[in-house]
Design an enzyme around this catalytic site. Structure first.
Site, mmCIF file in Angstrom:
data_model
loop_
_atom_site.group_PDB
_atom_site.id
_atom_site.type_symbol
_atom_site.label_atom_id
_atom_site.label_comp_id
_atom_site.label_asym_id
_atom_site.label_seq_id
_atom_site.Cartn_x
_atom_site.Cartn_y
_atom_site.Cartn_z
ATOM 1 N N LYS A 1 2.128 -4.290 -10.017
ATOM 2 C CA LYS A 1 2.318 -5.001 -8.730
ATOM 3 C C LYS A 1 2.913 -6.473 -9.120
ATOM 4 O O LYS A 1 3.698 -7.071 -8.578
ATOM 5 C CB LYS A 1 1.863 -4.771 -7.399
ATOM 6 C CG LYS A 1 1.382 -3.567 -7.256
ATOM 7 C CD LYS A 1 0.889 -2.950 -6.296
ATOM 8 C CE LYS A 1 0.544 -1.914 -5.717
ATOM 9 N NZ LYS A 1 -0.318 -1.408 -4.622
ATOM 10 N N ASP B 1 3.870 6.352 -13.333
ATOM 11 C CA ASP B 1 3.729 5.798 -12.385
ATOM 12 C C ASP B 1 5.380 5.243 -11.880
ATOM 13 O O ASP B 1 5.669 4.915 -12.670
ATOM 14 C CB ASP B 1 3.332 4.221 -11.355
ATOM 15 C CG ASP B 1 3.550 3.540 -10.785
ATOM 16 O OD1 ASP B 1 3.990 4.194 -9.511
ATOM 17 O OD2 ASP B 1 2.094 2.555 -10.614
ATOM 18 N N ARG C 1 6.956 5.403 -8.557
ATOM 19 C CA ARG C 1 6.502 3.871 -7.662
ATOM 20 C C ARG C 1 7.683 2.922 -7.789
ATOM 21 O O ARG C 1 8.027 2.835 -8.820
ATOM 22 C CB ARG C 1 6.081 3.337 -6.816
ATOM 23 C CG ARG C 1 4.601 3.908 -6.740
ATOM 24 C CD ARG C 1 3.228 3.560 -6.209
ATOM 25 N NE ARG C 1 2.375 3.257 -6.864
ATOM 26 C CZ ARG C 1 1.398 2.904 -7.309
ATOM 27 N NH1 ARG C 1 0.998 2.978 -6.155
ATOM 28 N NH2 ARG C 1 0.786 2.553 -7.922
ATOM 29 N N GLU D 1 4.470 8.257 -1.850
ATOM 30 C CA GLU D 1 2.810 9.516 -2.013
ATOM 31 C C GLU D 1 2.395 9.560 -3.700
ATOM 32 O O GLU D 1 3.865 9.890 -4.256
ATOM 33 C CB GLU D 1 2.974 10.837 -1.645
ATOM 34 C CG GLU D 1 1.855 11.749 -1.412
ATOM 35 C CD GLU D 1 0.893 11.095 -0.255
ATOM 36 O OE1 GLU D 1 -1.015 11.159 -0.247
ATOM 37 O OE2 GLU D 1 1.138 10.595 0.722
ATOM 38 N N HIS E 1 0.931 -1.192 0.359
ATOM 39 C CA HIS E 1 0.364 0.149 -0.377
ATOM 40 C C HIS E 1 1.021 1.210 -0.357
ATOM 41 O O HIS E 1 1.349 1.371 0.813
ATOM 42 C CB HIS E 1 -1.288 -0.202 1.506
ATOM 43 C CG HIS E 1 -1.865 0.972 1.854
ATOM 44 N ND1 HIS E 1 -3.089 1.202 0.750
ATOM 45 C CD2 HIS E 1 -1.909 1.838 1.608
ATOM 46 C CE1 HIS E 1 -3.622 2.166 1.047
ATOM 47 N NE2 HIS E 1 -2.967 3.170 1.663
ATOM 48 N N SER E 2 1.290 2.015 -1.135
ATOM 49 C CA SER E 2 1.433 2.930 -0.851
ATOM 50 C C SER E 2 0.443 4.547 -0.296
ATOM 51 O O SER E 2 -0.505 4.251 -0.763
ATOM 52 C CB SER E 2 1.873 3.693 -2.406
ATOM 53 O OG SER E 2 1.937 2.883 -2.967
ATOM 54 N N CYS F 1 -7.827 5.017 -2.148
ATOM 55 C CA CYS F 1 -7.302 4.492 -1.522
ATOM 56 C C CYS F 1 -7.338 4.106 0.103
ATOM 57 O O CYS F 1 -6.268 3.233 0.774
ATOM 58 C CB CYS F 1 -5.594 4.776 -1.121
ATOM 59 S SG CYS F 1 -5.009 5.731 -2.572
#
Length: 358
Positions: free
Chosen positions: A318, A290, A292, A256, A215-216, A231
């Site tokens: 993911k 994205d 991340r 974030e 979970h970001s 979220c």
């Protein structure tokens, strides 16, 4: 062992310097300033070095500006002699694009090494700033850094930097509403970036796939109950399912806004108010869809003794990243919660453009 900082520590120092508006020197012969924290005094000083400063933006931002990105993933824009700091900032920040769409004509470089400029962008991103840097070439970078007391690193060390190792700081019992058998683990990366957390529910079997979620962090959704995303409901829903199952691990990763930071996420929200969807907003800012790094989650899982997961996600990326990092995903567990009238378009964009399974 020397008291001097190593490469990882120098990169961390450079990242902090850019956030404060302090220049960084690349050993390839480049002075770098982050546009977001640039002030008029340092802009004027940069002009005294001779030659035209170069404003470096990503390929995505260049596409919005209709500037030729000869280097593909970035464009090196020559800063004209007559312009002032607000012009530089307007090129980097899309906030006023619709009011002043004509920015050019912009002249971009096509010759010379783009590597150091690529490193400048990477540093700005790592500092959670707008991905834009003002650069000037210098002949003797070591002397320049020494005379001005500036951090010097090599651009190649920035672009080739490996994922920073995670170190377990502490863990302690933490009874939660979903389970009174909870434990919070704190992990700190070696490069001084944000810490990440693992919430362990029950006593998961390390020899079996664990119910897990990456979970970001989402300040607006997780803490404020924002209706613009899903979220918060995903966070609480995942923990609730783990509580019901009696075991699970939720990794709370401080990435974030898909890895662009809260300030840039708010910039993206402001662009969404102008009519752009979430992906378009990121691109206009100069970011990828994205940003991340899910390798962080894979390393934390391994540090905790897990090699296989039942992954709670709607995002196939993911799953692919966990598998590529050596974590077996035995099952995808859907987590379809949090839809409402305010985020319907956002969820539709995630499904259409990012492949989320909604």
């Amino acid at each position: 062992m020397s008291f001097a900082p190593d490469v990882t520590e120098r990169i961390a120092r450079a990242r902090a310097d850019l956030r404060m508006g302090v220049p960084v020197v690349l050993s390839e012969g480049l002075v770098v300033l982050a546009v977001e924290t640039l002030n008029a005094a340092r802009f004027a000083q940069l002009r005294t070095l001779g030659g035209a400063p170069v404003l470096t933006v990503t390929g995505w931002r260049a596409k919005t500006l209709k500037a030729r990105a000869y280097d593909g993933d970035l464009a090196r824009i020559i800063v004209p002699d007559e312009v002032h700091l607000p012009w530089v900032q307007s090129i980097a920040d899309p906030a006023d694009d619709l009011n002043h769409p004509m920015k050019g004509p912009l002249q971009t470089l096509r010759d010379g090494a783009a590597g150091p400029y690529r490193a400048a962008i990477a540093l700005a991103k790592a500092a959670r700033l707008l991905p834009a840097a003002l650069c000037a070439e210098i002949d003797d970078p070591a002397d320049f850094a020494t005379r001005h007391n500036l951090t010097m690193i090599s651009g190649s060390s920035v672009t080739k930097a490996a994922l920073s190792e995670m170190h377990r700081v502490i863990s302690a019992r933490l009874p939660l509403a979903v389970s009174d058998v909870g434990r919070l683990h704190i992990f700190r990366p070696e490069d001084g970036a944000e810490e990440h957390y693992a919430i362990e529910i029950g006593h998961p079997d390390r020899s079996a796939p664990v119910l897990s979620r990456l979970h970001s962090a989402c300040f607006t959704g997780d803490l404020l109950g924002s209706l613009k995303c899903d979220c918060g409901p995903q966070l609480r829903g995942a923990l609730a399912q783990m509580g019901e199952a009696g075991a699970g691990v939720l990794l709370y990763l401080n990435q974030e806004g898909r890895g662009i930071g809260l300030a840039n996420k708010m910039r993206a929200y402001a662009l969404q108010d102008q009519g752009f969807d979430t992906v378009e907003a990121n691109h206009r800012l100069g970011f990828e869809d994205d940003e991340r790094d899910f390798r962080i989650g894979a390393e934390i899982l391994r540090k905790m003794g897990f090699n296989a997961v039942r992954l709670m996600t709607n995002n196939p990326a993911k799953i692919a990243k966990m598998e590529s990092c050596g974590i077996t995903v035995s099952e995808r567990v859907p987590l379809q919660v949090g839809g409402n009238a305010h985020n319907a378009a956002y969820l539709a964009t995630k499904a259409e453009k990012s492949g989320h399974l909604l």
